[in-house]
Scaffold this motif. Structure first.
Motif, PDB file in Angstrom:
ATOM      1  N   THR A  63       0.823  -1.216   0.000  1.00 18.59           N
ATOM      2  CA  THR A  63       0.000   0.000   0.000  1.00 18.59           C
ATOM      3  C   THR A  63       0.858   1.268   0.000  1.00 18.59           C
ATOM      4  OG1 THR A  63      -0.135   0.197   2.420  1.00 18.59           O
ATOM      5  CG2 THR A  63      -1.804  -1.163   1.349  1.00 18.59           C
ATOM      6  N   PHE A  64       0.329   2.278  -0.664  1.00 13.20           N
ATOM      7  CA  PHE A  64       0.915   3.619  -0.648  1.00 13.20           C
ATOM      8  C   PHE A  64      -0.196   4.610  -0.331  1.00 13.20           C
ATOM      9  CE2 PHE A  64       3.973   1.365  -3.233  1.00 13.20           C
ATOM     10  CZ  PHE A  64       5.189   1.907  -2.814  1.00 13.20           C
ATOM     11  N   ASN A  65      -0.053   5.330   0.761  1.00 12.88           N
ATOM     12  CA  ASN A  65      -1.053   6.370   1.043  1.00 12.88           C
ATOM     13  C   ASN A  65      -0.789   7.619   0.219  1.00 12.88           C
ATOM     14  OD1 ASN A  65      -2.037   4.754   3.490  1.00 12.88           O
ATOM     15  ND2 ASN A  65      -3.335   6.589   3.435  1.00 12.88           N
ATOM     16  N   LEU A  66      -1.862   8.350   0.019  1.00 12.43           N
ATOM     17  CA  LEU A  66      -1.829   9.538  -0.838  1.00 12.43           C
ATOM     18  C   LEU A  66      -1.072  10.712  -0.245  1.00 12.43           C
ATOM     19  CD1 LEU A  66      -5.453  10.358  -2.000  1.00 12.43           C
ATOM     20  CD2 LEU A  66      -3.472   9.995  -3.452  1.00 12.43           C
ATOM     21  N   ARG A  95       1.474  -6.738   5.584  1.00 12.39           N
ATOM     22  CA  ARG A  95       2.819  -6.857   6.164  1.00 12.39           C
ATOM     23  C   ARG A  95       3.397  -5.460   6.391  1.00 12.39           C
ATOM     24  NH1 ARG A  95       6.212 -11.007   2.786  1.00 12.39           N
ATOM     25  NH2 ARG A  95       4.634 -10.895   1.170  1.00 12.39           N
ATOM     26  N   PRO A  96       3.901  -5.175   7.590  1.00 13.79           N
ATOM     27  CA  PRO A  96       4.389  -3.820   7.893  1.00 13.79           C
ATOM     28  C   PRO A  96       5.376  -3.286   6.850  1.00 13.79           C
ATOM     29  CG  PRO A  96       4.329  -5.140   9.887  1.00 13.79           C
ATOM     30  CD  PRO A  96       3.969  -6.065   8.759  1.00 13.79           C
ATOM     31  N   GLY A  97       6.224  -4.144   6.319  1.00 10.54           N
ATOM     32  CA  GLY A  97       7.201  -3.704   5.310  1.00 10.54           C
ATOM     33  C   GLY A  97       6.574  -3.333   3.979  1.00 10.54           C
ATOM     34  N   HIS A  98       5.290  -3.658   3.826  1.00 13.75           N
ATOM     35  CA  HIS A  98       4.602  -3.381   2.562  1.00 13.75           C
ATOM     36  C   HIS A  98       3.726  -2.127   2.642  1.00 13.75           C
ATOM     37  CE1 HIS A  98       4.901  -7.629   0.604  1.00 13.75           C
ATOM     38  NE2 HIS A  98       6.039  -7.228   1.140  1.00 13.75           N
ATOM     39  N   ILE A  99       3.775  -1.454   3.798  1.00 10.80           N
ATOM     40  CA  ILE A  99       2.931  -0.278   4.028  1.00 10.80           C
ATOM     41  C   ILE A  99       3.765   0.989   3.850  1.00 10.80           C
ATOM     42  CG2 ILE A  99       1.748   1.009   5.859  1.00 10.80           C
ATOM     43  CD1 ILE A  99       0.933  -1.733   7.056  1.00 10.80           C
ATOM     44  N   HIS A 100       3.267   1.925   3.067  1.00  7.26           N
ATOM     45  CA  HIS A 100       4.018   3.176   2.851  1.00  7.26           C
ATOM     46  C   HIS A 100       3.117   4.394   3.008  1.00  7.26           C
ATOM     47  CE1 HIS A 100       5.803  -0.040   0.390  1.00  7.26           C
ATOM     48  NE2 HIS A 100       6.958   0.477   0.763  1.00  7.26           N
ATOM     49  N   LEU A 101       3.641   5.393   3.714  1.00  7.59           N
ATOM     50  CA  LEU A 101       2.999   6.724   3.761  1.00  7.59           C
ATOM     51  C   LEU A 101       4.110   7.751   3.654  1.00  7.59           C
ATOM     52  CD1 LEU A 101       1.316   5.035   6.311  1.00  7.59           C
ATOM     53  CD2 LEU A 101      -0.002   7.113   6.063  1.00  7.59           C
ATOM     54  N   PRO A 102       3.821   8.926   3.093  1.00 10.11           N
ATOM     55  CA  PRO A 102       4.848   9.964   3.111  1.00 10.11           C
ATOM     56  C   PRO A 102       5.215  10.276   4.562  1.00 10.11           C
ATOM     57  CG  PRO A 102       2.994  10.596   1.707  1.00 10.11           C
ATOM     58  CD  PRO A 102       2.569   9.368   2.455  1.00 10.11           C
ATOM     59  N   LYS A 110      12.269  17.338   0.141  1.00  9.64           N
ATOM     60  CA  LYS A 110      12.467  17.091  -1.299  1.00  9.64           C
ATOM     61  C   LYS A 110      12.932  15.657  -1.542  1.00  9.64           C
ATOM     62  CE  LYS A 110      13.253  20.607  -4.600  1.00  9.64           C
ATOM     63  NZ  LYS A 110      14.096  21.505  -5.317  1.00  9.64           N
ATOM     64  N   ALA A 111      13.894  15.225  -0.721  1.00 14.06           N
ATOM     65  CA  ALA A 111      14.422  13.864  -0.859  1.00 14.06           C
ATOM     66  C   ALA A 111      13.326  12.850  -0.530  1.00 14.06           C
ATOM     67  CB  ALA A 111      15.621  13.669   0.059  1.00 14.06           C
ATOM     68  N   GLU A 112      12.515  13.148   0.486  1.00 14.51           N
ATOM     69  CA  GLU A 112      11.422  12.260   0.880  1.00 14.51           C
ATOM     70  C   GLU A 112      10.423  12.088  -0.286  1.00 14.51           C
ATOM     71  OE1 GLU A 112      10.667  10.244   3.199  1.00 14.51           O
ATOM     72  OE2 GLU A 112       8.505   9.988   2.893  1.00 14.51           O
ATOM     73  N   CYS A 113      10.089  13.190  -0.944  1.00 16.96           N
ATOM     74  CA  CYS A 113       9.129  13.138  -2.063  1.00 16.96           C
ATOM     75  C   CYS A 113       9.689  12.310  -3.221  1.00 16.96           C
ATOM     76  CB  CYS A 113       8.798  14.546  -2.540  1.00 16.96           C
ATOM     77  SG  CYS A 113       7.878  15.496  -1.318  1.00 16.96           S
ATOM     78  N   MET A 119       9.719   4.693  -4.872  1.00 14.78           N
ATOM     79  CA  MET A 119       9.185   3.446  -4.296  1.00 14.78           C
ATOM     80  C   MET A 119       7.918   3.000  -5.036  1.00 14.78           C
ATOM     81  SD  MET A 119       9.727   3.476  -0.177  1.00 14.78           S
ATOM     82  CE  MET A 119       8.740   4.926   0.141  1.00 14.78           C
ATOM     83  N   ILE A 120       7.083   3.969  -5.413  1.00 16.34           N
ATOM     84  CA  ILE A 120       5.858   3.622  -6.157  1.00 16.34           C
ATOM     85  C   ILE A 120       6.240   3.015  -7.514  1.00 16.34           C
ATOM     86  CG2 ILE A 120       3.767   4.534  -7.288  1.00 16.34           C
ATOM     87  CD1 ILE A 120       3.591   6.625  -5.039  1.00 16.34           C
TER      88      ILE A 120
END
Ligand code: GLP
Length: 241
Positions: A63-66, A95-102, A110-113, A119-120
């Motif tokens: 998952t990727f949150n918006l 699975r915790p390793g499969h979860i993503h949020l900014p 900037k690096a985070e974005c 990753m997406i």
């Protein structure tokens, strides 16, 4: 664009949850794009119930949150991290390793974005994107503007959104003024999009979206550029348009 009109919010939530479960049945390792806000709460509750009944399996999903406020710590109970933990992540077998949020606490935004977009992309893009809609027509935190960013970026919230989201905070001053959001281009490259629209105060952006005209002044209208978007709405939103 297909529009499914449900009689009630409950029916909307169950319909959306069934679509997510079907996606995972067809492709267990789907990449899901997830949204926050009050609208998808019912869908998450239904997915948790379906999981308890053995009707949906998230074990291979990613998952990727918006979006996420900025700055905000992930353990702040107003963060979208906290929201997602409470409404979905701690209730199903993702699975915790499969979860993503900014990361709303990133020192280098900037690096985070850039990392988030990478990753997406590395995950193969979004298979199914769930969206809500702001009453000013925003998507994620892509706010009405003359120009919009394509990729994940730091953005300033409009006064309208700050006021509208103040209901979740102790007072308006506590609402973060900025947020990290996935951009419209990434959203539009999702293979399938489900837009949830509930309540009378969403009738106007829904009406604008369904005129078919596209404007960055109502970011939701950009969904007219997408080939496979389903709108699930309730009577309250639909009948007011
Ligand atoms: C929030 C979120 C959006 C959400 C929208 C509507 O600010 N950033 O992703 O779709 O506003 O929220 P609600 O469903 O509570 O009306």
């Amino acid at each position: 664009m297909r529009v499914i009109v449900c009689e009630t919010y409950e029916e909307l939530s169950v319909t959306a949850a069934k679509m997510v479960a079907s996606q995972l049945l067809l492709k267990p390792d789907s990449v899901l794009g997830l949204a926050t806000g009050s609208t998808p709460e019912g869908m998450y509750a239904e997915l948790a119930r379906m999981y308890e009944r053995g009707e949906v399996d998230f074990s291979e999903a990613t998952t990727f949150n918006l979006d996420e406020y900025y700055p905000i710590s992930p353990d702040n109970d107003q963060s979208y991290h906290y929201f997602m933990q409470k409404h979905l992540f701690e209730r199903v077998n993702l699975r915790p390793g499969h979860i993503h949020l900014p990361n709303g606490a990133a020192a280098d935004v900037k690096a985070e974005c850039a990392h988030y977009d990478q990753m997406i992309e590395d995950a193969g893009g979004i298979d199914l994107q769930i969206l809500g809609i702001g009453h000013n027509g925003h998507i994620g935190f892509n706010e009405p503007a003359g120009e919009l960013n394509d990729c994940t970026h730091l953005t300033s919230l409009t006064e309208d959104t700050i006021q509208s989201n103040a209901r979740f905070f102790a007072n308006e001053e506590e609402v973060p003024r900025q947020a990290i959001t996935v951009g419209m281009a990434t959203i539009l490259t999702a293979r399938k999009i489900i837009l949830l629209v509930s309540g009378r105060n969403k009738s106007e952006p829904l009406r604008r979206l369904l005129t078919g005209k596209i404007s960055t002044a109502v970011p939701a209208t950009m969904l007219n550029l997408h080939r496979d978007t389903v709108i699930i709405t309730d009577r309250a939103a639909n009948d007011g348009r």
